[in-house]
Design a protein around this motif. Structure first.
Motif, PDB file in Angstrom:
ATOM      1  N   GLN A  46      -5.437   1.869   2.811  1.00  0.00           N
ATOM      2  CA  GLN A  46      -4.646   0.774   1.468  1.00  0.00           C
ATOM      3  C   GLN A  46      -4.798  -0.679   2.107  1.00  0.00           C
ATOM      4  OE1 GLN A  46      -2.082   2.920  -1.112  1.00  0.00           O
ATOM      5  NE2 GLN A  46      -1.324   1.109  -1.944  1.00  0.00           N
TER       6      GLN A  46
ATOM      7  N   ASN B 197      -7.130  -3.070   0.602  1.00  0.00           N
ATOM      8  CA  ASN B 197      -7.290  -3.578  -1.178  1.00  0.00           C
ATOM      9  C   ASN B 197      -6.258  -5.085  -0.229  1.00  0.00           C
ATOM     10  OD1 ASN B 197      -7.760  -1.498  -2.280  1.00  0.00           O
ATOM     11  ND2 ASN B 197      -6.311  -0.442  -2.414  1.00  0.00           N
TER      12      ASN B 197
ATOM     13  N   GLY C  78      -1.118   6.842  -0.270  1.00  0.00           N
ATOM     14  CA  GLY C  78      -0.792   5.985   0.075  1.00  0.00           C
ATOM     15  C   GLY C  78       0.439   5.286   0.056  1.00  0.00           C
TER      16      GLY C  78
END
Length: 236
Positions: free
Chosen positions: A32, A36, A206
């Protein structure tokens, strides 16, 4: 007043992408962060089960920042056995302009070796060895209060009692008030209660931001303290 944090954001390095099918990128929280990015505030607390990726992330960020993976400041050079992942090679740390560049990494599992290193280079490790684990841990933090920058701690509660955990929070709050940033991984509901911290829970989903009362760590401890027999009977 503009807050100049040592690390504003963690993201995958554009020139060194991590293979997504190889460990540790296969850990959902690590994947993650790589996909991101991760915005950081003055105080960040990571919680989650063993193996969820807390220490992997903390260690990699510390190395990418220039800190010794076995603990210490940017100038510490000691090493015993290299066990860290290569995640740091794939991270890019976005720093604020004019932010402090110093830092310190405290990880309970390697403190004995770090004290020995300090003793060998003449920085008082012999005195730290002579005290209890918790006392020496808090002494070490107090003696480095002059370091304004990034403070990273990996499961420090293993060295500390309840009062020790509270004392550590008090020390770190003072550091943050003077411009430092704290990233802390923990299994302790006391340390997770760090005032003003951004709490994250890591797991198969996550990494998710969570309020203190909603952390599985906190709910589990409350349930156990209210009725320990409900948990202990499953050991039979």
């Amino acid at each position: 007043m503009i807050q100049r944090l040592p690390i504003r954001r963690v993201e995958m390095h554009p020139l060194a992408p991590a293979p997504q099918d190889e460990w540790p990128a296969t850990l959902p929280p690590v994947r993650q962060v790589l996909q991101n990015g991760w915005e950081l505030g003055p105080v960040t607390v990571l919680t989650g089960e063993n193996g969820s990726g807390k220490s992997t992330l903390v260690e990699a960020i510390a190395i990418a920042y220039g800190l010794n993976p076995e603990g210490g400041s940017t100038g510490a050079m000691h090493t015993t056995r290299s066990t860290e992942s290569n995640l740091s090679e794939h991270l890019q740390l976005v720093r604020a302009g004019g932010a402090p560049k110093k830092g310190f990494f405290l990880r309970a599992e390697s403190m004995h070796g770090f004290y020995t290193y300090l003793q060998e280079v003449g920085f008082g490790g012999d005195r730290l060895h002579a005290r209890s684990h918790g006392e020496s841990f808090l002494d070490l933090v107090a003696e480095r209060e002059h370091i304004t920058g990034l403070w990273m701690l990996d499961e420090p509660e293993s060295a500390l009692s309840v009062s020790g955990c509270l004392a550590l929070i008090g020390q770190l709050r003072d550091f943050v008030a003077r411009g430092s940033q704290v990233i802390l991984s923990t299994h302790s509901p006391i340390l997770a209660a760090f005032p003003g911290a951004d709490c994250y829970e890591l797991g198969d989903w996550g990494m998710r931001r969570s309020e203190y009362d909603d952390l599985d760590l906190v709910r589990t401890w409350r349930g156990f303290l209210d009725s320990p027999e409900r948990y202990l009977r499953h050991l039979d």
